[in-house]
Design a protein around this motif. Structure first.
Motif, mmCIF file in Angstrom:
data_model
loop_
_atom_site.group_PDB
_atom_site.id
_atom_site.type_symbol
_atom_site.label_atom_id
_atom_site.label_comp_id
_atom_site.label_asym_id
_atom_site.label_seq_id
_atom_site.Cartn_x
_atom_site.Cartn_y
_atom_site.Cartn_z
ATOM 1 N N ARG A 103 5.195 5.824 -3.128
ATOM 2 C CA ARG A 103 3.964 4.475 -3.742
ATOM 3 C C ARG A 103 3.971 3.062 -3.524
ATOM 4 O O ARG A 103 2.906 2.749 -3.522
ATOM 5 C CB ARG A 103 4.387 4.234 -5.765
ATOM 6 N N ASN A 104 4.817 2.659 -3.323
ATOM 7 C CA ASN A 104 5.401 0.728 -2.577
ATOM 8 C C ASN A 104 4.095 0.049 -3.971
ATOM 9 O O ASN A 104 4.589 -1.072 -3.697
ATOM 10 C CB ASN A 104 4.787 0.858 -1.049
ATOM 11 N N GLY A 105 4.339 0.530 -5.182
ATOM 12 C CA GLY A 105 3.440 -0.280 -5.492
ATOM 13 C C GLY A 105 3.154 0.495 -6.908
ATOM 14 O O GLY A 105 3.597 2.237 -7.153
ATOM 15 N N PHE A 106 2.302 0.011 -8.329
ATOM 16 C CA PHE A 106 1.735 0.644 -9.475
ATOM 17 C C PHE A 106 0.790 1.190 -8.653
ATOM 18 O O PHE A 106 -0.598 0.568 -8.801
ATOM 19 C CB PHE A 106 2.002 -0.466 -10.970
ATOM 20 N N ILE A 107 0.243 2.284 -8.846
ATOM 21 C CA ILE A 107 -0.846 2.652 -8.524
ATOM 22 C C ILE A 107 -1.726 3.223 -10.031
ATOM 23 O O ILE A 107 -1.200 3.142 -10.852
ATOM 24 C CB ILE A 107 -1.058 4.996 -8.564
ATOM 25 N N ARG A 108 -2.700 1.999 -9.777
ATOM 26 C CA ARG A 108 -3.785 1.437 -10.882
ATOM 27 C C ARG A 108 -5.080 2.084 -11.169
ATOM 28 O O ARG A 108 -5.003 3.035 -12.066
ATOM 29 C CB ARG A 108 -3.904 0.035 -10.878
ATOM 30 N N ASN A 109 -5.486 3.149 -9.843
ATOM 31 C CA ASN A 109 -6.372 3.949 -10.392
ATOM 32 C C ASN A 109 -6.693 4.691 -8.659
ATOM 33 O O ASN A 109 -5.915 4.385 -8.027
ATOM 34 C CB ASN A 109 -7.775 3.619 -10.473
ATOM 35 N N TYR A 110 -7.663 5.735 -8.923
ATOM 36 C CA TYR A 110 -8.257 6.899 -7.668
ATOM 37 C C TYR A 110 -9.249 5.984 -7.003
ATOM 38 O O TYR A 110 -10.012 5.951 -8.214
ATOM 39 C CB TYR A 110 -7.300 7.854 -7.133
ATOM 40 N N VAL B 74 -11.226 5.838 -10.509
ATOM 41 C CA VAL B 74 -10.789 7.159 -11.584
ATOM 42 C C VAL B 74 -9.449 6.891 -12.116
ATOM 43 O O VAL B 74 -8.586 5.971 -11.282
ATOM 44 C CB VAL B 74 -10.599 8.957 -11.232
ATOM 45 N N ASP B 75 -9.418 6.123 -13.521
ATOM 46 C CA ASP B 75 -8.314 6.463 -13.890
ATOM 47 C C ASP B 75 -6.797 7.085 -13.263
ATOM 48 O O ASP B 75 -7.216 8.254 -13.038
ATOM 49 C CB ASP B 75 -8.089 6.022 -15.023
ATOM 50 N N TYR B 76 -5.886 6.057 -13.308
ATOM 51 C CA TYR B 76 -4.546 6.817 -12.640
ATOM 52 C C TYR B 76 -4.673 8.047 -13.334
ATOM 53 O O TYR B 76 -3.249 9.185 -12.558
ATOM 54 C CB TYR B 76 -3.097 5.752 -12.895
ATOM 55 N N ALA B 77 -4.207 8.663 -14.917
ATOM 56 C CA ALA B 77 -3.931 8.683 -15.709
ATOM 57 C C ALA B 77 -4.577 10.768 -14.919
ATOM 58 O O ALA B 77 -3.716 11.970 -15.131
ATOM 59 C CB ALA B 77 -4.368 9.028 -16.874
ATOM 60 N N ASP C 132 -2.109 -2.687 -6.830
ATOM 61 C CA ASP C 132 -2.723 -4.111 -6.278
ATOM 62 C C ASP C 132 -1.995 -4.343 -5.246
ATOM 63 O O ASP C 132 -2.680 -5.830 -5.038
ATOM 64 C CB ASP C 132 -1.067 -4.805 -7.246
ATOM 65 N N ALA C 133 -1.565 -4.129 -4.563
ATOM 66 C CA ALA C 133 -1.513 -4.483 -3.104
ATOM 67 C C ALA C 133 -2.650 -3.966 -2.562
ATOM 68 O O ALA C 133 -2.856 -4.425 -0.845
ATOM 69 C CB ALA C 133 -0.576 -4.911 -2.405
ATOM 70 N N GLY C 134 -3.098 -3.044 -2.377
ATOM 71 C CA GLY C 134 -4.084 -2.096 -1.560
ATOM 72 C C GLY C 134 -4.019 -0.646 -1.594
ATOM 73 O O GLY C 134 -3.848 -0.297 -2.813
ATOM 74 N N SER C 135 -4.738 -0.323 -1.114
ATOM 75 C CA SER C 135 -4.461 1.564 -1.390
ATOM 76 C C SER C 135 -4.622 2.102 0.692
ATOM 77 O O SER C 135 -4.477 1.497 1.720
ATOM 78 C CB SER C 135 -6.264 2.080 -1.538
ATOM 79 N N LYS C 136 -4.562 3.584 -0.039
ATOM 80 C CA LYS C 136 -4.063 4.042 1.076
ATOM 81 C C LYS C 136 -4.979 5.494 1.081
ATOM 82 O O LYS C 136 -5.255 6.603 -0.099
ATOM 83 C CB LYS C 136 -2.776 4.818 0.887
ATOM 84 N N ASN C 137 -5.621 5.379 2.158
ATOM 85 C CA ASN C 137 -6.291 7.245 1.999
ATOM 86 C C ASN C 137 -5.799 7.980 2.224
ATOM 87 O O ASN C 137 -4.432 8.141 3.119
ATOM 88 C CB ASN C 137 -7.731 6.758 3.169
ATOM 89 N N GLY C 138 -6.235 9.338 2.136
ATOM 90 C CA GLY C 138 -5.370 10.685 2.224
ATOM 91 C C GLY C 138 -6.021 11.356 3.301
ATOM 92 O O GLY C 138 -7.247 10.767 3.420
ATOM 93 N N CYS D 54 1.349 -1.076 0.315
ATOM 94 C CA CYS D 54 -0.318 0.181 0.124
ATOM 95 C C CYS D 54 0.974 1.282 0.368
ATOM 96 O O CYS D 54 1.984 1.250 0.440
ATOM 97 C CB CYS D 54 -0.970 0.053 1.279
ATOM 98 N N PRO D 55 0.048 2.344 -0.425
ATOM 99 C CA PRO D 55 1.068 3.670 -0.832
ATOM 100 C C PRO D 55 1.343 3.995 0.986
ATOM 101 O O PRO D 55 0.349 3.812 1.911
ATOM 102 C CB PRO D 55 0.666 4.510 -1.365
ATOM 103 N N THR D 56 2.350 4.260 0.691
ATOM 104 C CA THR D 56 3.032 4.851 2.486
ATOM 105 C C THR D 56 1.634 6.283 2.970
ATOM 106 O O THR D 56 1.512 6.595 3.830
ATOM 107 C CB THR D 56 4.174 4.960 2.489
ATOM 108 N N ILE D 57 1.736 7.180 1.897
ATOM 109 C CA ILE D 57 0.494 8.347 2.316
ATOM 110 C C ILE D 57 0.079 8.546 0.243
ATOM 111 O O ILE D 57 0.244 8.095 -0.235
ATOM 112 C CB ILE D 57 1.781 9.904 2.048
#
Length: 903
Positions: A555-562, A578-581, A605-611, A526-529
């Motif tokens: 990021r700790n991984g590929f950001i696939r979407n938001y 929303v798409d990553y782009a 791909d491993a999870g998500s992180k809320n802002g 998951c992203p750190t922030i």
């Protein structure tokens, strides 16, 4: 509880051989025969229960009432055999499921169970014949121990207490040892050697006895020597591939001789290599190890056994290590390069990198590297030495270069590694196809489609520090793959949560082809922030959201979407993916003037992180909506105002007449600037005459008698002291005698201010508190101006006839007008306005045209009694002025030296 009590009773019955009856003991009631100490499993067991005559008479029971039980399990009657009325027999197969005790019971009248007798059955097997009897004698010092240790295989488990007896017999002595386990020791005074000894084992338990096969042995043939002690390991510089191992003899060679077994391994390996026994079969004390690698640390261990092979190998000796001498490197460095872009002069900066040869082929300490750079079609060779594992060099003229690198140590130089760098203008050779990378079994696996006519592949990778960026030279790693392979696992320290850029180069006879790259993680997280969201634009029913890009290293991984989560105050949370782009999104269909809480999560791909959460409020009005209302209204108001102003301008005279009638301005009156103690100031020139008509002032005085002259004198004294303010004493400008507001009278200290301020109070009335020339009035007289309008600037204009006209409230004779015209007031003293005289008037008149009255006339009037109330006032003409002019004279206020006087 009842069952446990019955079991205790049955145990007692079995021990005492008595009948146990519920409620008490009945001796000699019955018995079970036989009572075995143990029974063999998987065999049939037969038991008989006999009921005594005394028990039959007492309980009126017989064999038909008897039954058998294994603990709580009742044995079926089909297995019973009735012998007579007092005895029954049972035959059962003994298994592990039958639990003791076995009880004989009788069912009495009333279905009451009574235990007659019970026995416990010990189930098991008889001992098997012990097998594989072996014995061993350990070394003690330079000789043998006096104890022989023997072991055997007891066979299957008997489940019964089994006793083993180990026996040994020589011609003269017999030895034995009893044991409950499968081993035993035979203690001897001195261990016999070179004699035959017979050894066997006897096993016995409740079900039987067995004896092992008798074995004959010589104790010398079952000796296990102690481990040898390695004395030293030495090397010789002339033989970099060998080591000499030496050890000490540990057993008296007169007793018997030993042979040795040697093993060795490199310090970096766990696999041992043993020297063949055929080479160490004799009784030796040293041995040369050969075919070793130069400049390599080895570990050596030794063991021994009786020379003829009888007995046991000793344990391996303690390891000892040594290093072989150096030799010249046998392997070449692993050479690679990173080429920079060409400049305007076709110069290219190339970074040469190579790996230090593996210790297995370095054969010593590498002292440096010799680099040769040769340009094709140019015979000169650039040669230099480098101590490290990289070098930068600028290739000029865009030519093709051949680069070689060799490592060297104290013994010589290694073979050369070569690499060809094509010219900048040369077309790149084909790359591999369908490159992909993915994690597998905790490693990164790379696959591609093979290219044609290649000699090898070079797989290059590095940990990325920013998105889309390259890698630093220090972080680049590479490995070579055979031309027969189309996949490999990356070797090295591949860490999770880091993105790696992986490139594959096909190599065509030393010339690398075009590369193809791919990015991959060993393990994503998951992203750190999380993203920080904000509003870029707010609308009435929507909002444009914008969020920042998460830093690459977080990021700790590929950001696939938001995913956008938003919720109205007191509403239900909604989400949009929303798409990553995209890093902007417009929320629609929102409530008007509503507060929303929103946050964005980044998904890998491993999870998500809320802002972080952000709140905003939609607009109450749409953009331009207020302007659409306000602008027309303002324009209309402006138009109306302009029209109104134009109308007012055209009709200004009429409006002024109705709204602002002509009213004299008290501020422009001379009396507002006049101070009684100050000289009278005029706005006319010195040439102007004060009294243009030559009129002088004459005074008429009315003498009033008063009985309380002293009281009035006191009042007169107090008023002369001057500073007072009273509603009863004065009235302000512009007020009538009854409606004017009270004003403060002008005092001595305020005269200067009063003379300079047009808004200062103008005194129109005064308290008459003094007498004229000692005449005492009967009471203080208060006089007010009866005019409803002050004398203003128009009084200064002679044509208006205000300056010298009659005062309001007085008749032509200088007496006040009221409802009683014919009534005279003898107590009041009035002064007339001065009469206008000719220019040849008496020069004794002051600058304002006031002339003092003749004292003689006044005194004579007082002496002759003309002050009677019913007499007419008399005036004394001066300088021949006719008395007939008196009726046409102009009245005026009398100026006083110290403030206003009574009028």
């Amino acid at each position: 509880m009842h069952v446990s009590q019955n079991l205790l009773v049955l145990v007692l019955c079995a021990q005492l051989n008595v009948l146990c009856v519920m409620g008490g003991l009945d001796l000699q009631c019955g018995v079970i025969e036989p009572v075995p100490s143990a029974v063999e499993l998987h065999t049939e067991f037969t038991a008989t229960c006999v009921l005594f005559e005394s028990c039959i008479r007492q309980h009126v029971a017989n064999a038909d009432d008897m039954y058998w039980k294994f603990q709580q399990h009742k044995v079926p009657k089909e297995q019973y055999t009735k012998i007579n009325d007092t005895a029954i027999r049972i035959t059962v197969n003994i298994t592990d499921e039958l639990n003791s005790p076995l009880t004989c019971n009788v069912m009495l009248h009333g279905q009451v169970e009574h235990n007659i007798y019970g026995i416990f059955l010990n189930k098991g097997f008889p001992p098997e014949k012990p097998q594989n009897l072996t014995c061993i004698v350990h070394q003690a010092g330079k000789g043998l121990s006096d104890t022989m240790l023997c072991t055997w295989n007891p066979g299957r488990e008997s489940h019964l207490d089994t006793r083993y007896t180990l026996k040994a017999q020589t011609i003269t002595n017999t030895y034995e040892n009893i044991s409950r386990i499968d081993e035993g020791e035979l203690k001897m005074t001195t261990m016999p050697v070179f004699v035959n000894m017979m050894i066997w084992v006897e096993a016995e338990n409740q079900l039987g006895k067995s004896t092992s096969k008798q074995s004959y042995l010589d104790p010398v043939d079952v000796v296990k020597p102690s481990p040898p002690e390695i004395e030293k390991i030495s090397s010789e510089k002339e033989f970099p591939n060998s080591l000499v191992v030496s050890w000490n003899l540990i057993l008296n060679p007169l007793l018997f001789k030993l042979k040795y077994n040697i093993r060795y391994r490199s310090a970096s390996s766990s696999d041992w290599t043993e020297v063949p026994l055929s080479e160490t079969g004799s009784s030796i004390k040293s041995f040369r190890l050969q075919d070793l690698k130069p400049y390599t640390e080895y570990r050596v261990s030794v063991r021994c056994i009786k020379e003829d092979g009888f007995g046991y190998w000793s344990d391996w000796s303690k390891e000892m290590s040594a290093t072989t001498p150096e030799a010249k490197p046998s392997g070449k460095p692993d050479l690679w390069r990173v080429i920079g872009p060409s400049d305007s002069d076709k110069n290219r900066l190339v970074t040469l990198m190579w790996k230090e040869p593996d210790p297995s082929v370095a054969n010593g300490k590498i002292l440096g590297y010799e680099v040769e750079i040769e340009a094709r079609h140019y015979p000169a060779v650039k040669r230099f030495t480098v101590n490290g594992t990289s070098a930068d060099y600028t290739l000029t003229e865009g030519a093709t270069y051949r680069i070689t690198v060799a490592a060297f140590n104290s013994k010589g130089q290694s073979p050369r590694a070569s690499l060809v760098i094509p010219a900048d203008s040369q077309k790149e050779l084909p790359s591999v196809e369908d490159l992909k990378a993915f994690p597998q079994d905790g490693k990164l696996r790379v696959e591609w489609k093979a290219a044609r006519k290649i000699t090898e592949y070079v797989v290059e990778w590095c940990a990325m520090m920013e998105e889309g960026g390259g890698c630093s030279t220090e972080s680049i790693e590479w490995q070579r793959v055979s031309e027969l392979s189309i996949n490999t696992f990356l070797k090295g320290d591949i860490k999770p949560l880091k993105r790696y850029k992986i490139s594959v180069f096909p190599v065509y006879s030393g010339t690398p082809g075009a590369c193809r790259s791919v990015e991959e993680y060993l393990k994503q997280g998951c992203p750190t922030i999380g993203p920080t969201v904000r509003t870029r634009k707010k609308e009435r029913n929507g909002a444009l959201l914008e969020w920042n890009l998460i830093p690459f290293m977080s990021r700790n991984g590929f950001i696939r979407n938001y995913t956008i989560f938003y919720q109205a105050e007191g509403g239900v949370e909604e989400s949009i993916t929303v798409d990553y782009a995209n890093r902007q999104y417009t929320l629609t269909s929102l409530g008007t003037n509503t507060m929303y809480a929103v946050h964005v999560s980044a998904n890998t791909d491993a999870g998500s992180k809320n802002g972080s959460e952000f709140t905003f409020t939609t607009l109450k009005f749409a953009p331009g909506e207020i302007e659409a209302i306000v602008v027309p209204v303002c324009l209309g108001f402006l138009f109306t105002a302009v029209v109104t102003l134009l109308f007012c301008f055209n009709k200004r005279d009429l409006i002024k007449k109705h709204i602002w009638p002509q009213v004299p301005d008290p501020g422009n009156s001379r009396i507002a600037n006049w101070s009684p103690d100050s000289p009278v100031r005029h706005n006319f020139s010195p040439k102007e005459q004060v009294c243009p008509e030559g009129i002088i002032t004459d005074f008429s005085v009315i003498n009033i008698e008063n009985d309380n002259i002293d009281d009035y004198n006191k009042a007169s004294d107090s008023l002369k002291k001057g500073k007072y303010t009273s509603e009863e004493h004065s009235s302000g400008i512009g007020g009538s005698s009854c409606m004017s507001s009270p004003r403060q009278s002008v005092s001595d200290s305020d005269e200067a201010d009063s003379a300079q301020t047009t808004s200062s109070t103008v005194q129109y009335s005064s308290v008459v508190a003094t007498s004229y020339r000692g005449q005492l009035p009967s009471a203080p007289v208060f006089t007010r101006s009866e005019s409803t309008q002050p004398l203003l600037d128009c009084e200064e204009r002679p044509e208006d006839q205000h300056l010298y006209g009659n005062l309001n409230g007085f008749n032509r004779e200088g007496q006040p007008q009221n409802s009683e015209q014919g009534v005279r007031h003898p107590s009041r003293l009035y002064f007339k306005r001065p009469r206008m005289i000719n220019e040849d008037a008496d020069p004794s008149c002051d600058s304002l045209g006031f002339c003092p009255a003749d004292e003689v006339t006044l005194q004579d009037s007082a002496a002759t009694g003309t002050s009677q109330p019913d007499r007419e006032r008399q005036t004394v003409p001066r300088n021949g002025i006719n008395a007939s002019l008196e009726r046409n004279e102009t009245k005026s206020y009398v100026p006083q030296q110290n403030g206003y006087r009574a009028q």
